[in-house]
Design an enzyme around this catalytic site. Structure first.
Site, short mmCIF file in Angstrom:
data_model
loop_
_atom_site.label_atom_id
_atom_site.label_comp_id
_atom_site.label_asym_id
_atom_site.label_seq_id
_atom_site.Cartn_x
_atom_site.Cartn_y
_atom_site.Cartn_z
N GLU A 44 0.86 -1.18 0.00
CA GLU A 44 0.00 0.00 0.00
C GLU A 44 0.90 1.23 0.00
O GLU A 44 1.67 1.44 0.94
CB GLU A 44 -0.92 0.02 1.22
CG GLU A 44 -1.88 1.21 1.20
CD GLU A 44 -2.72 1.33 2.46
OE1 GLU A 44 -3.72 2.06 2.42
OE2 GLU A 44 -2.36 0.72 3.50
N ASP A 118 -3.24 11.84 -2.29
CA ASP A 118 -3.37 13.29 -2.48
C ASP A 118 -3.74 13.56 -3.93
O ASP A 118 -3.03 13.12 -4.85
CB ASP A 118 -2.04 13.96 -2.15
CG ASP A 118 -2.15 15.47 -2.01
OD1 ASP A 118 -2.94 16.08 -2.77
OD2 ASP A 118 -1.45 16.04 -1.16
N TYR A 193 -9.68 7.65 6.13
CA TYR A 193 -10.26 8.69 5.28
C TYR A 193 -11.58 8.23 4.68
O TYR A 193 -12.54 9.01 4.58
CB TYR A 193 -9.29 9.07 4.16
CG TYR A 193 -8.21 10.03 4.57
CD1 TYR A 193 -8.53 11.33 4.97
CD2 TYR A 193 -6.87 9.67 4.54
CE1 TYR A 193 -7.54 12.23 5.34
CE2 TYR A 193 -5.87 10.55 4.92
CZ TYR A 193 -6.21 11.83 5.31
OH TYR A 193 -5.23 12.71 5.69
#
Length: 212
Positions: A44, A118, A193
């Site tokens: 990851e 991001d 998130y």
């Protein structure tokens, strides 16, 4: 959101070399030696606080997981999860995703997860997106034949950009969902998130692509 600096993080990371690998270059081409088995290796990139990678490891004990996170003040949260869970099939790398070829040789990796990366929305920052062509080239160097990327985001712009990027690179699309939590997909493990954004009603976008 501004990242809270944790001055003690570096020392704590150094105190747990069994979880945060200190010299990952030495395992380039030899990760099976570190894990002491021949199980598939999934990584990851941008593991954050480690919820996803640790829960995946619990659910899939026959797969080796490596979480990669640059920020020391973030990866210590993932380290705390590993210390508590004592999972033998998870390791962490405190390094930059741009350096993957230093740590992984050809065909070292079976699957790459990109979760809530991001989005770098400004055009001048396009090359920083983890689904930009330059990163896809890096992934190709370390993935096995028919290796896969599994990608999740709440950012529609990044998702659309990534689908185009994958297509232009010649990757095969295996799965796509424009609203993961309302789909029939089974076995989804949420990141921090993901839980936050979905609670606000944001749709979660997900796709799987394959190098062939």
């Amino acid at each position: 959101m501004r990242l809270r600096h944790k001055p003690w993080a570096k020392e704590k990371i150094a105190n747990y070399p069994q979880y945060v690998i200190q010299n990952p270059e030495q395992y380039n081409g030899n990760w099976k030696e570190l894990f002491e088995n021949n199980n598939p290796v999934h990584i990851e990139v941008g593991t954050g606080k480690g919820r996803f990678v640790t829960e995946m490891a619990k659910a899939n004990p026959d797969i080796n997981y490596i979480g990669i996170e640059l920020q020391e003040s973030v990866i210590v949260a993932a380290l705390d999860r590993l210390i508590e869970a004592e999972l033998p099939n998870v390791k962490l790398l405190n390094t930059n995703g741009e350096d993957l070829q230093k740590f992984f040789g050809k065909a070292d990796v079976d699957r790459i997860y990109l979760n809530f990366s991001d989005p770098w929305p400004k055009n001048r920052h396009e090359k920083r997106r983890l689904t930009h062509e330059s990163f896809l080239r890096i992934y190709e160097e370390i993935l096995k034949n028919n290796g896969e990327i599994h990608f999740k985001t709440d950012n529609r712009g990044l998702f659309e950009y990534s689908l185009v990027s994958f297509s232009e690179y010649g990757l095969g699309l295996k799965y796509v969902s424009l609203d993961l939590h309302k789909s029939d997909f089974e076995g989804n493990i949420m990141t921090e998130y993901e839980e936050k954004f979905s609670a606000k009603g944001h749709p979660i976008y997900r796709c799987e692509v394959i190098y062939s």
